[in-house]
Design a protein around this motif. Sequence first.
Motif, PDB file in Angstrom:
ATOM      1  N   PHE A   1     -35.995  58.289 -32.922  1.00 53.54           N
ATOM      2  CA  PHE A   1     -35.884  57.835 -31.535  1.00 53.54           C
ATOM      3  C   PHE A   1     -35.984  56.325 -31.541  1.00 53.54           C
ATOM      4  O   PHE A   1     -36.899  55.776 -32.152  1.00 53.54           O
ATOM      5  N   ILE A   2     -35.055  55.663 -30.866  1.00 53.33           N
ATOM      6  CA  ILE A   2     -35.055  54.205 -30.817  1.00 53.33           C
ATOM      7  C   ILE A   2     -34.895  53.752 -29.370  1.00 53.33           C
ATOM      8  O   ILE A   2     -34.023  54.243 -28.650  1.00 53.33           O
ATOM      9  N   VAL A   3     -35.753  52.828 -28.957  1.00 52.95           N
ATOM     10  CA  VAL A   3     -35.653  52.202 -27.643  1.00 52.95           C
ATOM     11  C   VAL A   3     -35.120  50.796 -27.864  1.00 52.95           C
ATOM     12  O   VAL A   3     -35.720  50.005 -28.595  1.00 52.95           O
ATOM     13  N   THR A   4     -33.986  50.506 -27.242  1.00 54.19           N
ATOM     14  CA  THR A   4     -33.340  49.201 -27.423  1.00 54.19           C
ATOM     15  C   THR A   4     -33.631  48.277 -26.242  1.00 54.19           C
ATOM     16  O   THR A   4     -34.036  48.730 -25.160  1.00 54.19           O
ATOM     17  N   ASP A   5     -33.367  46.993 -26.454  1.00 55.12           N
ATOM     18  CA  ASP A   5     -33.466  46.031 -25.356  1.00 55.12           C
ATOM     19  C   ASP A   5     -32.525  46.416 -24.220  1.00 55.12           C
ATOM     20  O   ASP A   5     -32.871  46.276 -23.047  1.00 55.12           O
ATOM     21  N   GLU A   6     -31.343  46.903 -24.570  1.00 56.12           N
ATOM     22  CA  GLU A   6     -30.361  47.293 -23.550  1.00 56.12           C
ATOM     23  C   GLU A   6     -30.879  48.443 -22.686  1.00 56.12           C
ATOM     24  O   GLU A   6     -30.677  48.452 -21.475  1.00 56.12           O
ATOM     25  N   MET A   7     -31.551  49.399 -23.302  1.00 59.64           N
ATOM     26  CA  MET A   7     -32.126  50.512 -22.542  1.00 59.64           C
ATOM     27  C   MET A   7     -33.162  49.995 -21.554  1.00 59.64           C
ATOM     28  O   MET A   7     -33.160  50.379 -20.370  1.00 59.64           O
ATOM     29  N   LEU A   8     -34.045  49.121 -22.004  1.00 62.11           N
ATOM     30  CA  LEU A   8     -35.104  48.601 -21.131  1.00 62.11           C
ATOM     31  C   LEU A   8     -34.528  47.739 -20.013  1.00 62.11           C
ATOM     32  O   LEU A   8     -34.971  47.831 -18.864  1.00 62.11           O
TER      33      LEU A   8
ATOM     34  N   LYS B   1     -34.928  48.663 -16.001  1.00 61.44           N
ATOM     35  CA  LYS B   1     -35.532  47.709 -15.062  1.00 61.44           C
ATOM     36  C   LYS B   1     -34.567  47.347 -13.948  1.00 61.44           C
ATOM     37  O   LYS B   1     -34.960  47.234 -12.784  1.00 61.44           O
ATOM     38  N   ALA B   2     -33.296  47.196 -14.273  1.00 63.93           N
ATOM     39  CA  ALA B   2     -32.294  46.868 -13.252  1.00 63.93           C
ATOM     40  C   ALA B   2     -32.099  48.029 -12.276  1.00 63.93           C
ATOM     41  O   ALA B   2     -32.018  47.825 -11.064  1.00 63.93           O
ATOM     42  N   LYS B   3     -32.038  49.251 -12.787  1.00 63.33           N
ATOM     43  CA  LYS B   3     -31.770  50.420 -11.937  1.00 63.33           C
ATOM     44  C   LYS B   3     -32.974  50.819 -11.090  1.00 63.33           C
ATOM     45  O   LYS B   3     -32.813  51.546 -10.113  1.00 63.33           O
ATOM     46  N   THR B   4     -34.172  50.384 -11.465  1.00 65.11           N
ATOM     47  CA  THR B   4     -35.371  50.768 -10.724  1.00 65.11           C
ATOM     48  C   THR B   4     -35.990  49.619  -9.940  1.00 65.11           C
ATOM     49  O   THR B   4     -36.995  49.804  -9.252  1.00 65.11           O
ATOM     50  N   ALA B   5     -35.391  48.445  -9.997  1.00 60.15           N
ATOM     51  CA  ALA B   5     -35.978  47.249  -9.392  1.00 60.15           C
ATOM     52  C   ALA B   5     -36.238  47.393  -7.894  1.00 60.15           C
ATOM     53  O   ALA B   5     -37.207  46.852  -7.368  1.00 60.15           O
TER      54      ALA B   5
END
Length: 159
Positions: free
Chosen positions: A107-114, A118-122
């Motif tokens: 499992f990998i969390v990328t900068d793009e995912m974060l 953040k943009a979609k939940t702002a």
Amino acid sequence: MHKRFLEWIASAKGVRQLINIYGPYFGAGVKVTYINKDFRQANVSLPLRWYNRNYVGVHFGGSLYSMIDPFYMLLLMNNLGKDYIVWDKSADIEFIKPGTGTVSASFIVTDEMLTEIKAKTANGDKFLPTYSVIITNEDGEVIARANKTLYIRLKKVAA
């Protein structure tokens, strides 16, 4: 509680060790082999044992699913922080070929995912991203593909 214990339990090493003794994972034979310090990657494995085989002698599908169940949620919770709600919402798994021997998933969390989260939940909206997980055997062959959909949103601020 003792400060050092609290630091350990919140660390990647502490979380990995606790998950490895957590009853459902320990009982299924699931082993978290790695969580990096910034909670951006996790690796899990599952050896084939007498207690996690199905009727025909290969990995039980429920064990394959359980080995991948909480990890995107866990990694994202640790990366997004206490201002976010992160839950597993749904999942599906497709069994490609019989699982024998030790199987594993990453499992990998990328900068793009974060950034996307953040943009979609702002503005307070929920976001329901779906992330794929591949389970492979010791030869690197795909034995199963899963999709994990998460529920993510900023916590509401009390007025």
